[in-house]
Design an enzyme around this catalytic site. Structure first.
Site, PDB file in Angstrom:
ATOM      1  CB  SER A   1      44.004  25.891  30.090  1.00  0.00           C
ATOM      2  OG  SER A   1      44.492  27.076  30.657  1.00  0.00           O
TER       3      SER A   1
ATOM      4  CB  SER B   1      42.104  30.688  41.425  1.00  0.00           C
ATOM      5  OG  SER B   1      43.003  29.686  40.993  1.00  0.00           O
TER       6      SER B   1
ATOM      7  CD  GLN C   1      46.827  27.843  38.208  1.00  0.00           C
ATOM      8  OE1 GLN C   1      47.331  27.982  39.323  1.00  0.00           O
ATOM      9  NE2 GLN C   1      47.464  28.190  37.101  1.00  0.00           N
TER      10      GLN C   1
ATOM     11  CG  ASP D   1      47.216  33.699  31.883  1.00  0.00           C
ATOM     12  OD1 ASP D   1      47.512  34.009  33.059  1.00  0.00           O
ATOM     13  OD2 ASP D   1      46.857  32.550  31.555  1.00  0.00           O
TER      14      ASP D   1
ATOM     15  NE  ARG E   1      50.465  33.667  29.787  1.00  0.00           N
ATOM     16  CZ  ARG E   1      50.260  32.768  28.818  1.00  0.00           C
ATOM     17  NH1 ARG E   1      50.465  33.098  27.562  1.00  0.00           N
ATOM     18  NH2 ARG E   1      49.843  31.547  29.098  1.00  0.00           N
TER      19      ARG E   1
HETATM   20  C1  S3P Z   1      44.907  28.486  34.366  1.00  0.00           C
HETATM   21  C2  S3P Z   1      44.301  29.373  35.202  1.00  0.00           C
HETATM   22  C3  S3P Z   1      44.803  30.729  35.454  1.00  0.00           C
HETATM   23  C4  S3P Z   1      45.834  31.172  34.425  1.00  0.00           C
HETATM   24  C5  S3P Z   1      46.815  30.084  34.105  1.00  0.00           C
HETATM   25  C6  S3P Z   1      46.110  28.851  33.581  1.00  0.00           C
HETATM   26  C7  S3P Z   1      44.325  27.143  34.190  1.00  0.00           C
HETATM   27  O1  S3P Z   1      45.399  30.767  36.729  1.00  0.00           O
HETATM   28  O2  S3P Z   1      46.516  32.314  34.879  1.00  0.00           O
HETATM   29  O3  S3P Z   1      47.749  30.525  33.130  1.00  0.00           O
HETATM   30  O4  S3P Z   1      44.691  26.443  33.245  1.00  0.00           O
HETATM   31  O5  S3P Z   1      43.467  26.782  35.014  1.00  0.00           O
HETATM   32  P1  S3P Z   1      44.536  31.029  38.064  1.00  0.00           P
HETATM   33  O6  S3P Z   1      43.536  29.991  38.152  1.00  0.00           O
HETATM   34  O7  S3P Z   1      45.510  30.959  39.198  1.00  0.00           O
HETATM   35  O8  S3P Z   1      43.971  32.394  37.871  1.00  0.00           O
END
Ligand code: S3P
Length: 467
Positions: A48, A193, A195, A345, A418
């Protein structure tokens, strides 16, 4: 299956200029019983943080110096995308990269598609990053990424003035048309989320006024922390348990130094491997311990796992520590739904730990697992069944009954790194070896997984090859 991530860590070979996803045959791997894991390892940099360091560097003014970058397929695809958009991305040596940015809204028209391979984070955060550049770009990815929902990001970005032409079901491939004058919005996340939160906040960096994201359930906060380090105006407050994050737009980011700590989501595999295999005693150094990422460690300790956090220290805006992990008799627990974002994750590997615990472990609040690199709830259940472990599930929950796994199963990984790593860990404690259909997917996040695990005493080899 048709994918394979390739790159070199040799500083002189410009690895990221090579394709990071090329078509090749799948690479089945087999994992055999192995007790007494021992030694000290450092897992690669956090995924991330690595994506964000490249992306924020690409829109900052000046040159950002990054050390410890994760040099794995997902992140290298982000590096290539930033270069294609006009940022200067230089590989100086293992983990060391310089990114010279173009300023907010300064991306130039890319010549070809932007290929994010397997990475939802790469694709979704880049949509926010491109939102206010007067360009259009076609986003593509592998079969896994093409099956994942993008409406969660395109919907708020459309409110900000971005236009999208997406494939059916709001999926990739899609074409993004940046907004010349992005509009700030206030957006409450419909799902937990990071993201989606990040895409909106990043788009807000170049919108006049204040863009606000409301998080009913806190998710990983790397975007807020790192944008602050780049000099962005970010204001975070909590009201009635909801986090409210506001970014004031049209302030240039200033290049900075980023040191990427080790990825707790990668550390999760050796941690569980050591807990469940007899006589083990390992140390994993420099692991990031951001509280929005440590749900698995909390859960494993509740299960009776012997995990000591040593040498806890601040490092580059995060807390890191060394983890000493010794084999333990685990007992089943119920994992609360509100913990899910801090270990989202890690459920596949937690399910493997649960298969070795005494009793029935219940995990809930898992609806987001359905839309990860694979439908992880289904993939985990299937993998456990073919290896003789009992489970029950619902739309957003899973129960795993502990007991020694028979193993002997052949696990489809569905292009999900994973899933591959989790079931290779199960093989270390199963009566019969466990095979996964494609180990090449592991290179998207943890390219040295095999050598690190085997260095600790695991026995994971290409299927057909006896160690
Ligand atoms: C991440 C957010 C998570 C995670 C992904 C990395 C990030 O996803 O599952 O591996 O770096 O912001 P979501 O935001 O869709 O939950």
């Amino acid at each position: 299956m048709l994918r394979h991530a390739t790159f070199s860590q040799c500083p002189s070979s410009n690895p990221w200029r090579e394709p990071t996803v090329s078509h090749s045959v799948s690479q089945p791997l087999i994992s055999r019983r192995a007790d007494r894991l021992s030694g000290s390892i450092t897992v690669p940099g956090d995924k991330s943080i690595s994506h964000r360091a490249l992306m924020f560097g690409a829109v900052a003014v000046g040159t950002t110096h990054i050390s410890g970058l994760l040099e794995a397929g997902d992140v290298l695809n982000t590096a290539k995308a930033m270069q294609a958009l006009g940022a200067k991305v230089e590989h100086l040596g293992p983990g060391r990269w310089n990114v010279t940015g173009v300023g907010l809204g300064g991306f130039s028209q890319p010549q070809g598609d932007l290929d994010f391979g397997n990475s939802g984070t790469g694709a979704r955060l880049a949509m926010g990053l491109l939102a206010s550049s007067a360009i259009h770009a076609r986003f593509v990815g592998d079969a896994s990424l093409q099956s994942r929902p993008m409406g969660r990001v395109t919907k708020p970005l459309e409110q900000m003035g971005v236009r999208f032409e997406a494939s059916e079901g709001n999926r990739l491939p899609l074409v993004l048309h940046g907004a010349e004058n992005a509009v700030p919005i206030t957006y409450e996340l419909p799902m937990p989320s990071a993201q989606v939160k990040s895409a909106v906040l990043i788009a807000g960096l170049n919108a006049p006024g204040v863009t606000t994201v409301i998080e009913p359930v806190p998710t990983r906060d790397h975007t807020e922390r790192m944008l602050t380090a780049f000099g962005a105006k970010i204001d975070v407050k909590t009201e009635k348990g909801r986090r409210i994050i506001a970014v004031t737009g049209e302030n240039e980011l200033k290049a900075t130094e980023i040191s990427v700590p080790a990825d707790p989501s990668s550390a999760a595999f050796p941690i569980v491997a050591a807990l469940i295999s007899q006589g083990s005693d390992i140390t994993i150094t420099n692991v990031m311990l951001n509280p929005t990422r440590t749900g698995l460690i909390t859960t494993l300790i509740e299960m009776g796992g012997d995990i000591q956090i040593l040498n806890e220290r601040p490092a580059g805006g995060e807390t890191v520590g060394d983890l000493r992990v010794r084999s333990s008799k685990l007992k089943a627990v119920t994992v609360p739904a509100e913990r899910a974002p801090s270990m989202i994750d890690e459920y596949p590997i937690l399910a493997v730990a649960a298969s070795c615990a005494q009793g029935v472990t219940r995990m809930q609040g898992l609806e987001e697992l359905r839309v990860k690199e694979s439908d992880r709830l289904a993939a985990v259940e299937h993998g456990l069944h073919v290896n003789g472990v009992q489970t029950t599930s619902g739309p957003d929950w899973l129960e795993v009954t502990g007991g020694p796994a028979k193993g002997g199963g052949f696990v489809p990984t569905h292009l999900d790194h994973r899933i591959a790593m989790s079931f290779l860990v199960l093989g270390l404690v199963s009566a019969h070896p466990v095979t996964v259909d494609d180990g090449s997917v592991i290179a998207t996040s943890f390219p040295i997984f095999l050598s690190l695990m085997n260095g600790l005493g695991a026995a994971i080899t290409p299927a057909g090859e006896i160690k």
